[in-house]
Design an enzyme around this catalytic site. Structure first.
Site, PDB file in Angstrom:
ATOM      1  N   GLU A  96      -4.681   0.072   1.464  1.00 34.78           N
ATOM      2  CA  GLU A  96      -4.048  -0.015   2.779  1.00 34.78           C
ATOM      3  C   GLU A  96      -4.221   1.275   3.573  1.00 34.78           C
ATOM      4  OE1 GLU A  96       0.148  -0.786   2.495  1.00 34.78           O
ATOM      5  OE2 GLU A  96      -0.209  -2.217   0.878  1.00 34.78           O
ATOM      6  N   CYS A 109      -3.223   7.044   8.524  1.00 31.38           N
ATOM      7  CA  CYS A 109      -2.651   7.344   7.212  1.00 31.38           C
ATOM      8  C   CYS A 109      -3.483   6.605   6.177  1.00 31.38           C
ATOM      9  CB  CYS A 109      -1.197   6.869   7.191  1.00 31.38           C
ATOM     10  SG  CYS A 109      -0.450   6.944   5.552  1.00 31.38           S
ATOM     11  N   CYS A 116      -0.919   3.661  -8.234  1.00 29.82           N
ATOM     12  CA  CYS A 116      -0.449   5.032  -8.458  1.00 29.82           C
ATOM     13  C   CYS A 116       0.246   5.080  -9.808  1.00 29.82           C
ATOM     14  CB  CYS A 116       0.547   5.409  -7.352  1.00 29.82           C
ATOM     15  SG  CYS A 116       1.154   7.100  -7.456  1.00 29.82           S
ATOM     16  N   CYS A 120       7.434   6.692  -8.878  1.00 29.50           N
ATOM     17  CA  CYS A 120       8.637   6.912  -8.060  1.00 29.50           C
ATOM     18  C   CYS A 120       9.385   5.584  -7.899  1.00 29.50           C
ATOM     19  CB  CYS A 120       8.271   7.486  -6.688  1.00 29.50           C
ATOM     20  SG  CYS A 120       7.455   9.082  -6.813  1.00 29.50           S
ATOM     21  N   CYS A 337       4.651   1.975   1.870  1.00 30.18           N
ATOM     22  CA  CYS A 337       3.463   2.149   1.030  1.00 30.18           C
ATOM     23  C   CYS A 337       3.295   1.007   0.042  1.00 30.18           C
ATOM     24  CB  CYS A 337       3.591   3.419   0.200  1.00 30.18           C
ATOM     25  SG  CYS A 337       3.933   4.838   1.169  1.00 30.18           S
TER      26      CYS A 337
HETATM   27  N1  SAH Z   1       1.989  10.424  -3.633  1.00 28.30           N
HETATM   28  C1  SAH Z   1       2.269  11.092  -2.395  1.00 28.30           C
HETATM   29  C2  SAH Z   1       2.081  10.193  -1.189  1.00 28.30           C
HETATM   30  C3  SAH Z   1       3.005   9.024  -1.264  1.00 28.30           C
HETATM   31  S1  SAH Z   1       3.600   8.153   0.115  1.00 28.30           S
HETATM   32  C4  SAH Z   1       3.672  11.637  -2.407  1.00 28.30           C
HETATM   33  O1  SAH Z   1       4.422  11.307  -3.316  1.00 28.30           O
HETATM   34  O2  SAH Z   1       4.017  12.392  -1.528  1.00 28.30           O
HETATM   35  C5  SAH Z   1       4.286   9.205   1.269  1.00 28.30           C
HETATM   36  C6  SAH Z   1       5.808   9.325   1.245  1.00 28.30           C
HETATM   37  O3  SAH Z   1       6.497   8.093   1.338  1.00 28.30           O
HETATM   38  C7  SAH Z   1       6.311  10.004  -0.002  1.00 28.30           C
HETATM   39  O4  SAH Z   1       7.255  10.961   0.380  1.00 28.30           O
HETATM   40  C8  SAH Z   1       6.964   8.864  -0.736  1.00 28.30           C
HETATM   41  O5  SAH Z   1       7.929   9.332  -1.644  1.00 28.30           O
HETATM   42  C9  SAH Z   1       7.537   8.067   0.401  1.00 28.30           C
HETATM   43  N2  SAH Z   1       7.862   6.679   0.094  1.00 28.30           N
HETATM   44  C10 SAH Z   1       7.268   5.829  -0.756  1.00 28.30           C
HETATM   45  N3  SAH Z   1       7.872   4.631  -0.746  1.00 28.30           N
HETATM   46  C11 SAH Z   1       8.857   4.717   0.140  1.00 28.30           C
HETATM   47  C12 SAH Z   1       9.851   3.805   0.593  1.00 28.30           C
HETATM   48  N4  SAH Z   1       9.923   2.563   0.133  1.00 28.30           N
HETATM   49  N5  SAH Z   1      10.708   4.244   1.532  1.00 28.30           N
HETATM   50  C13 SAH Z   1      10.641   5.509   2.017  1.00 28.30           C
HETATM   51  N6  SAH Z   1       9.751   6.401   1.630  1.00 28.30           N
HETATM   52  C14 SAH Z   1       8.870   6.020   0.691  1.00 28.30           C
END
Ligand code: SAH
Length: 359
Positions: A96, A109, A116, A120, A337
């Site tokens: 995406e 973006c 991944c 998280c 994401c």
């Molecule tokens: N792996 C990288 C990029 C990930 S996405 C990182 O962890 O930074 C970019 C941001 O979106 C990250 O801060 C991630 O924690 C956040 N993110 C992912 N899913 C999310 C969600 N459902 N709601 C809010 N933020 C989210």
């Protein structure tokens, strides 16, 4: 830099491509021509390259792979015009990307991996683990495909889609080199942001490169205990190690850091959380991006209320910290994401399953 064992032509720098041409007995200016077609005119195949002789393009096709993305879906927000793209890769995987229009220019973006492995808890990209990392060319292709599709220039690129860029470090660096190269799109390093969940040793390695990119660090909690509940990476690196790496990044590059903090109702959005966050990052030259968490179907996390978000912001500001609430671009599309890909894969799975039943 390999797909199907063939070298990937779009992942070479100009000087690497010159070496390749030389090894094929071709003149160096051919490298310049090919490079320009790929990285400036954004050609998706050799057929577009009108000044490249067929004998050379045939040789290249034999020797190298040439990545190109297929647009599988485009969702456009009726609220702000944000577009979310689902791209198909050559091996059948999907990624995406998101295109956003801001006053200061257009931003893309991109994803750095298919899936991944960081785990998280609130993130949809990681639900099925890591499929594979993307090639430099496959990261570039996302930007190029969006430019071709929108017909507009892109001034900012953020590596904040699916995947952990620091888990695909070498390809990420090659991608940045190509993206910012004066013979390609020549996007300024200052307009490139890389977001990490905080893989500390890689942050030091990145700092050593002394690039002018912005490093965004996903914090989401201000105590180790709380962060470990949200992000497994916190089991490997403590907040104090992470903060040292951030300070060192600033020292080396002079670039102000961005901290991302996704606000989850009753989990990390209280006054006490804000106070602890201010204490943690107060000494750093930084900026905080507050993101009301985007609810993911498979997860129970709930978005903080508007009042809590504002109160959190005020508390940080009172402590002299720069804060923005991330505008929720494309709220009406699968903005978080990994959500669009997930839905697509699920639908595809259901269709395939349906086929089996009816057979
Ligand atoms: N792996 C990288 C990029 C990930 S996405 C990182 O962890 O930074 C970019 C941001 O979106 C990250 O801060 C991630 O924690 C956040 N993110 C992912 N899913 C999310 C969600 N459902 N709601 C809010 N933020 C989210």
């Amino acid at each position: 830099m390999e797909t199907d064992k063939k070298k990937d032509i779009k992942s070479f720098t100009l000087s690497q491509l010159k070496d390749e041409m030389e090894s094929m007995g071709e003149k160096p200016f051919r490298a310049k021509q090919l490079y320009e077609w790929m990285h400036n005119k954004l050609a998706v195949s050799y057929e577009e390259m009108t000044n490249i002789p067929k004998t050379l393009s045939d040789k290249c096709m034999e020797r190298y792979s040439y990545t190109a993305l297929e647009i599988l879906q485009v969702q456009e927000s009726r609220i702000d015009g944000t577009r979310k793209y689902l791209f198909g890769l050559a091996d059948g995987n999907t990624v995406e990307s998101v295109w956003m229009r801001y006053k200061h220019g257009n931003s893309v973006c991109i994803s750095s991996q298919v899936g991944c492995r960081m785990g998280c808890r609130f993130c949809a990209s990681t639900l099925d683990g890591l499929e594979r990392s993307l090639l430099p060319s496959e990261m570039l292709d996302q930007v190029y495909a969006v430019i071709r599709h929108t017909g507009e220039r892109v001034s900012n690129v953020v590596v904040m889609g699916s995947g952990e860029p620091m888990d695909n470090f070498d390809n990420l660096l090659q991608f940045i080199t190509l993206l910012t190269d004066e013979n390609g799109l020549h996007i300024s390093q200052r307009n490139v942001t890389v977001s990490t969940c905080g893989i500390v040793p890689k942050m030091y390695q990145l700092a050593d490169r002394e690039l002018q990119i912005t490093l965004a660090v996903s914090l989401h909690a201000a105590t180790d205990e709380k962060r470990r509940k949200l992000m497994p990476v916190a089991d490997s690196f403590s907040l104090s190690e992470l903060m040292d790496a951030c300070a060192s990044y600033f020292e080396k590059t002079g670039r102000r850091l961005t901290f991302e903090y996704s606000l989850v109702k009753d989990v990390n959005d209280t006054d006490e959380d804000a106070r602890q966050l201010a204490a943690l990052i107060g000494g750093l030259n930084c900026h905080v991006n507050l993101i009301p968490v985007n609810p993911v179907r498979e997860r129970e996390y709930v978005q903080s209320e508007r009042r809590a978000v504002d109160a959190f912001k005020n508390k940080l500001e009172k402590n002299g910290i720069n804060v923005t609430i991330r505008r929720e671009m494309g709220r009406d599309i699968d903005g978080a994401c990994g959500q669009l890909r997930r839905r697509y894969m699920n639908d595809r799975g259901k269709k395939q399953q349906g086929g089996t039943y009816s057979a």
